[in-house]
Design a protein around this motif. Structure first.
Motif, PDB file in Angstrom:
ATOM      1  N   LYS A  68     -62.797   9.035 -29.603  1.00 51.67           N
ATOM      2  CA  LYS A  68     -61.955   8.437 -28.344  1.00 51.67           C
ATOM      3  C   LYS A  68     -62.656   8.722 -27.203  1.00 51.67           C
ATOM      4  O   LYS A  68     -62.576   7.915 -26.406  1.00 51.67           O
ATOM      5  CB  LYS A  68     -60.720   9.083 -28.646  1.00 51.67           C
ATOM      6  CG  LYS A  68     -59.499   8.608 -27.632  1.00 51.67           C
ATOM      7  CD  LYS A  68     -58.248   9.730 -27.735  1.00 51.67           C
ATOM      8  CE  LYS A  68     -57.410   9.314 -26.586  1.00 51.67           C
ATOM      9  NZ  LYS A  68     -57.857   9.226 -25.446  1.00 51.67           N
ATOM     10  N   GLN A  69     -63.306   9.800 -26.952  1.00 46.73           N
ATOM     11  CA  GLN A  69     -64.013  10.175 -25.893  1.00 46.73           C
ATOM     12  C   GLN A  69     -65.083   9.318 -25.555  1.00 46.73           C
ATOM     13  O   GLN A  69     -65.399   8.912 -24.600  1.00 46.73           O
ATOM     14  CB  GLN A  69     -64.419  11.772 -26.099  1.00 46.73           C
ATOM     15  CG  GLN A  69     -63.521  12.638 -26.212  1.00 46.73           C
ATOM     16  CD  GLN A  69     -64.137  14.154 -25.996  1.00 46.73           C
ATOM     17  OE1 GLN A  69     -64.984  14.167 -25.856  1.00 46.73           O
ATOM     18  NE2 GLN A  69     -63.434  14.793 -26.839  1.00 46.73           N
ATOM     19  N   VAL A  70     -66.012   8.873 -26.501  1.00 45.36           N
ATOM     20  CA  VAL A  70     -66.976   8.048 -26.014  1.00 45.36           C
ATOM     21  C   VAL A  70     -66.632   6.627 -25.866  1.00 45.36           C
ATOM     22  O   VAL A  70     -66.962   6.058 -24.846  1.00 45.36           O
ATOM     23  CB  VAL A  70     -67.800   7.863 -27.598  1.00 45.36           C
ATOM     24  CG1 VAL A  70     -69.062   6.788 -27.520  1.00 45.36           C
ATOM     25  CG2 VAL A  70     -68.478   9.322 -27.835  1.00 45.36           C
ATOM     26  N   ILE A  71     -65.558   6.215 -26.576  1.00 47.83           N
ATOM     27  CA  ILE A  71     -64.969   5.061 -26.029  1.00 47.83           C
ATOM     28  C   ILE A  71     -64.509   4.785 -24.807  1.00 47.83           C
ATOM     29  O   ILE A  71     -64.652   3.754 -23.965  1.00 47.83           O
ATOM     30  CB  ILE A  71     -63.892   4.335 -27.159  1.00 47.83           C
ATOM     31  CG1 ILE A  71     -64.673   3.924 -28.559  1.00 47.83           C
ATOM     32  CG2 ILE A  71     -63.138   3.147 -26.700  1.00 47.83           C
ATOM     33  CD1 ILE A  71     -63.619   3.612 -29.700  1.00 47.83           C
ATOM     34  N   ASP A  72     -63.611   5.835 -24.630  1.00 46.25           N
ATOM     35  CA  ASP A  72     -63.171   6.037 -23.067  1.00 46.25           C
ATOM     36  C   ASP A  72     -64.316   6.257 -21.997  1.00 46.25           C
ATOM     37  O   ASP A  72     -64.105   5.546 -20.853  1.00 46.25           O
ATOM     38  CB  ASP A  72     -62.213   7.460 -22.972  1.00 46.25           C
ATOM     39  CG  ASP A  72     -61.082   7.104 -23.605  1.00 46.25           C
ATOM     40  OD1 ASP A  72     -60.641   5.846 -24.029  1.00 46.25           O
ATOM     41  OD2 ASP A  72     -60.349   8.047 -23.912  1.00 46.25           O
ATOM     42  N   ALA A  73     -65.253   6.836 -22.260  1.00 42.98           N
ATOM     43  CA  ALA A  73     -66.423   6.850 -21.351  1.00 42.98           C
ATOM     44  C   ALA A  73     -67.067   5.548 -21.332  1.00 42.98           C
ATOM     45  O   ALA A  73     -67.442   5.200 -20.057  1.00 42.98           O
ATOM     46  CB  ALA A  73     -67.536   8.043 -21.970  1.00 42.98           C
ATOM     47  N   ILE A  74     -67.322   4.839 -22.380  1.00 45.81           N
ATOM     48  CA  ILE A  74     -67.995   3.552 -22.252  1.00 45.81           C
ATOM     49  C   ILE A  74     -66.900   2.609 -21.347  1.00 45.81           C
ATOM     50  O   ILE A  74     -67.466   1.861 -20.671  1.00 45.81           O
ATOM     51  CB  ILE A  74     -68.257   3.175 -23.405  1.00 45.81           C
ATOM     52  CG1 ILE A  74     -69.290   3.643 -24.164  1.00 45.81           C
ATOM     53  CG2 ILE A  74     -68.626   1.415 -23.591  1.00 45.81           C
ATOM     54  CD1 ILE A  74     -69.516   3.487 -25.647  1.00 45.81           C
ATOM     55  N   ASP A  75     -65.615   2.608 -22.037  1.00 48.17           N
ATOM     56  CA  ASP A  75     -64.584   1.883 -21.050  1.00 48.17           C
ATOM     57  C   ASP A  75     -64.734   2.184 -19.326  1.00 48.17           C
ATOM     58  O   ASP A  75     -64.551   1.229 -18.875  1.00 48.17           O
ATOM     59  CB  ASP A  75     -63.160   1.955 -21.739  1.00 48.17           C
ATOM     60  CG  ASP A  75     -63.313   1.379 -23.143  1.00 48.17           C
ATOM     61  OD1 ASP A  75     -64.213   0.478 -23.340  1.00 48.17           O
ATOM     62  OD2 ASP A  75     -62.186   1.342 -23.804  1.00 48.17           O
ATOM     63  N   ASP A  76     -64.793   3.444 -19.164  1.00 44.43           N
ATOM     64  CA  ASP A  76     -64.618   3.702 -17.842  1.00 44.43           C
ATOM     65  C   ASP A  76     -65.836   3.752 -17.264  1.00 44.43           C
ATOM     66  O   ASP A  76     -66.154   4.136 -15.885  1.00 44.43           O
ATOM     67  CB  ASP A  76     -63.706   5.021 -17.693  1.00 44.43           C
ATOM     68  CG  ASP A  76     -62.718   5.345 -18.037  1.00 44.43           C
ATOM     69  OD1 ASP A  76     -61.917   4.076 -18.268  1.00 44.43           O
ATOM     70  OD2 ASP A  76     -61.900   6.124 -18.412  1.00 44.43           O
TER      71      ASP A  76
END
Length: 136
Positions: A111-119
Motif C-alpha cells: 500500500k505504501q509503495v503504491i501510494d508513493a508511486i501514485d503520488d
C-alpha cells in the motif's frame, strides 16, 4: 547424529540486544565485542565467507571485530547441517512467520509503495522498514 544428541543443559545462553538506530548501534556493538573478548574462547569468531553482507551496521561490526583482533573460523558447514533438519514445530513456526510476513507485505508495504508511486513522491527504505516494524 551429533546434532540430535545435544540436550538443553549444554546449549549456550542467549541474550538479545535490540537494535538502537539512534546511536547507530554503537553501544550494542561495543558491548558484544567486549563480551566476546572477555569470554576467553581464544577470540574465535565464526563466519560464513561465501556470504558478503553490505550495510552500515555490518561495516561497523566488522571494523569493531577487526580492531579487537579476533580470529575467524568458517562455520558454513555447521550452519548447513543445523538448517537442514526441521521438526514439526519448526515447520509450523516457519509457516506462521511466512504468513505474518505476507500479510505485512500485502497490507502495509505494498500500500505504501503504491501510494508513493501514485503520488509521485519519494520514500526512503528506512521509513518503509520503520512503518512495517510498527505495523507488527
Amino acid at each position: 547424529n551429533a546434532l540430535l544428541s545435544i540436550d538443553e543443559e549444554h546449549l549456550p545462553k542467549i541474550k538479545l540486544h535490540p537494535r538502537n538506530p539512534e546511536n547507530r548501534d554503537k553501544d550494542n556493538i561495543s558491548t558484544v565485542t567486549t563480551l566476546m573478548q572477555a569470554s576467553g574462547k581464544n577470540s574465535l569468531v565464526g563466519n560464513i565467507p561465501k556470504d558478503k553482507f553490505k550495510g552500515e551496521f555490518f561495516d561497523s561490526f566488522i571494523k569493531a571485530i577487526q580492531a579487537k583482533s579476533f580470529n575467524h573460523v568458517d562455520v558454513s558447514s555447521f550452519f548447513g547441517k543445523i538448517m537442514a533438519i526441521k521438526d514439526n514445530s519448526e515447520t509450523q513456526m516457519m509457516r506462521t512467520s511466512c504468513n505474518i510476513t505476507c500479510a505485512t507485505l500485502q497490507k502495509q508495504l505494498l500500500k505504501q509503495v503504491i501510494d508513493a508511486i501514485d503520488d509521485d513522491k519519494k520514500i526512503r527504505h528506512s521509513k518503509l522498514a520503520e512503518n512495517c516494524s510498527s505495523a507488527l
